[in-house]
Design a protein around this motif. Structure first.
Motif, PDB file in Angstrom:
ATOM      1  N   LEU A  32       0.829  -1.207   0.000  1.00  0.00           N
ATOM      2  CA  LEU A  32       0.000   0.000   0.000  1.00  0.00           C
ATOM      3  C   LEU A  32       0.865   1.260   0.000  1.00  0.00           C
ATOM      4  O   LEU A  32       0.495   2.268  -0.596  1.00  0.00           O
ATOM      5  CB  LEU A  32      -0.956   0.002   1.190  1.00  0.00           C
ATOM      6  N   SER A  33       2.015   1.190   0.643  1.00  0.00           N
ATOM      7  CA  SER A  33       2.909   2.349   0.633  1.00  0.00           C
ATOM      8  C   SER A  33       3.504   2.563  -0.751  1.00  0.00           C
ATOM      9  O   SER A  33       3.759   3.696  -1.162  1.00  0.00           O
ATOM     10  CB  SER A  33       4.027   2.194   1.666  1.00  0.00           C
ATOM     11  N   GLU A  34       3.729   1.497  -1.480  1.00  0.00           N
ATOM     12  CA  GLU A  34       4.299   1.586  -2.825  1.00  0.00           C
ATOM     13  C   GLU A  34       3.275   2.075  -3.853  1.00  0.00           C
ATOM     14  O   GLU A  34       3.624   2.804  -4.769  1.00  0.00           O
ATOM     15  CB  GLU A  34       4.828   0.210  -3.255  1.00  0.00           C
ATOM     16  N   GLU A  35       2.024   1.647  -3.701  1.00  0.00           N
ATOM     17  CA  GLU A  35       1.007   1.940  -4.713  1.00  0.00           C
ATOM     18  C   GLU A  35       0.011   3.026  -4.292  1.00  0.00           C
ATOM     19  O   GLU A  35      -0.777   3.478  -5.106  1.00  0.00           O
ATOM     20  CB  GLU A  35       0.216   0.662  -5.044  1.00  0.00           C
ATOM     21  N   ASN A  36       0.010   3.417  -3.027  1.00  0.00           N
ATOM     22  CA  ASN A  36      -0.910   4.401  -2.439  1.00  0.00           C
ATOM     23  C   ASN A  36      -2.326   3.869  -2.256  1.00  0.00           C
ATOM     24  O   ASN A  36      -2.889   3.989  -1.189  1.00  0.00           O
ATOM     25  CB  ASN A  36      -0.942   5.711  -3.208  1.00  0.00           C
ATOM     26  N   VAL A  37      -2.926   3.318  -3.294  1.00  0.00           N
ATOM     27  CA  VAL A  37      -4.282   2.773  -3.216  1.00  0.00           C
ATOM     28  C   VAL A  37      -4.306   1.460  -3.979  1.00  0.00           C
ATOM     29  O   VAL A  37      -3.795   1.373  -5.095  1.00  0.00           O
ATOM     30  CB  VAL A  37      -5.325   3.738  -3.838  1.00  0.00           C
ATOM     31  N   GLU A  81     -11.531   0.169  -2.091  1.00  0.00           N
ATOM     32  CA  GLU A  81     -10.122   0.550  -2.195  1.00  0.00           C
ATOM     33  C   GLU A  81      -9.521   0.642  -0.801  1.00  0.00           C
ATOM     34  O   GLU A  81     -10.188   1.054   0.154  1.00  0.00           O
ATOM     35  CB  GLU A  81      -9.977   1.903  -2.886  1.00  0.00           C
ATOM     36  N   SER A  83      -6.099   2.051   1.449  1.00  0.00           N
ATOM     37  CA  SER A  83      -4.954   2.947   1.494  1.00  0.00           C
ATOM     38  C   SER A  83      -4.455   3.017   2.930  1.00  0.00           C
ATOM     39  O   SER A  83      -5.131   2.538   3.850  1.00  0.00           O
ATOM     40  CB  SER A  83      -5.350   4.346   0.995  1.00  0.00           C
ATOM     41  N   LEU A  84      -3.282   3.600   3.116  1.00  0.00           N
ATOM     42  CA  LEU A  84      -2.706   3.679   4.455  1.00  0.00           C
ATOM     43  C   LEU A  84      -3.251   4.883   5.225  1.00  0.00           C
ATOM     44  O   LEU A  84      -3.390   5.973   4.669  1.00  0.00           O
ATOM     45  CB  LEU A  84      -1.188   3.810   4.380  1.00  0.00           C
ATOM     46  N   GLU A  85      -3.535   4.657   6.488  1.00  0.00           N
ATOM     47  CA  GLU A  85      -3.818   5.745   7.416  1.00  0.00           C
ATOM     48  C   GLU A  85      -2.470   6.322   7.850  1.00  0.00           C
ATOM     49  O   GLU A  85      -1.416   5.740   7.586  1.00  0.00           O
ATOM     50  CB  GLU A  85      -4.578   5.224   8.644  1.00  0.00           C
ATOM     51  N   GLU A  86      -2.488   7.433   8.545  1.00  0.00           N
ATOM     52  CA  GLU A  86      -1.239   8.054   8.996  1.00  0.00           C
ATOM     53  C   GLU A  86      -0.424   7.101   9.867  1.00  0.00           C
ATOM     54  O   GLU A  86       0.800   7.008   9.738  1.00  0.00           O
ATOM     55  CB  GLU A  86      -1.537   9.357   9.753  1.00  0.00           C
ATOM     56  N   LYS A  89       1.409   4.742   7.693  1.00  0.00           N
ATOM     57  CA  LYS A  89       2.537   5.397   7.004  1.00  0.00           C
ATOM     58  C   LYS A  89       3.745   5.517   7.930  1.00  0.00           C
ATOM     59  O   LYS A  89       4.885   5.438   7.481  1.00  0.00           O
ATOM     60  CB  LYS A  89       2.122   6.775   6.502  1.00  0.00           C
TER      61      LYS A  89
END
Length: 112
Positions: A32-37, A81, A83-86, A89
């Motif tokens: 998820l960090s690599e692709e964002n979503v 979808e 994605s990462l929360e703070e 991250k």
């Protein structure tokens, strides 16, 4: 040790590993960090060795722990979808360090 309300004393390291430990959580966070979503189907392709049941369970745990965000689109077929929360991250530098350490150890053992 830190005193946690209503649960006695716990080790902060145990707390952290309970949230990110396991075979797939680190990999999901990393991708998820690599692709964002990523959508569910994309995660299934990337994590080819996970069963649908385990992927769903792991995603629910990560969401419950506030590490990933799940966005549902009201359409047919359903679109979801991730994605990462703070908080998720913030884990990336540590996961990257563990990845590098793992590569070094695997190289020493002739695995890569």
């Amino acid at each position: 040790m830190t005193k946690i309300k209503q649960s006695g004393y716990v080790c902060s390291l145990d707390y952290a590993f309970q949230r990110v430990g396991g075979k797939y959580k680190g990999r999901i966070i990393w991708h998820l960090s690599e692709e964002n979503v990523l959508r569910y189907g994309e995660l299934r392709k990337i994590l080819w060795d996970i069963t649908p049941k385990m992927l769903t369970q792991t995603l629910r745990e990560l969401e419950s722990d506030g590490l990933i965000h799940r966005k549902v689109y009201l359409e047919v077929p359903p679109k979801v979808e991730y994605s990462l929360e703070e908080a998720g991250k913030e884990l990336i530098p540590f996961i990257n360090y563990l990845r590098e350490w793992g590569e070094t150890q695997m190289a020493k053992e002739g695995m890569i």
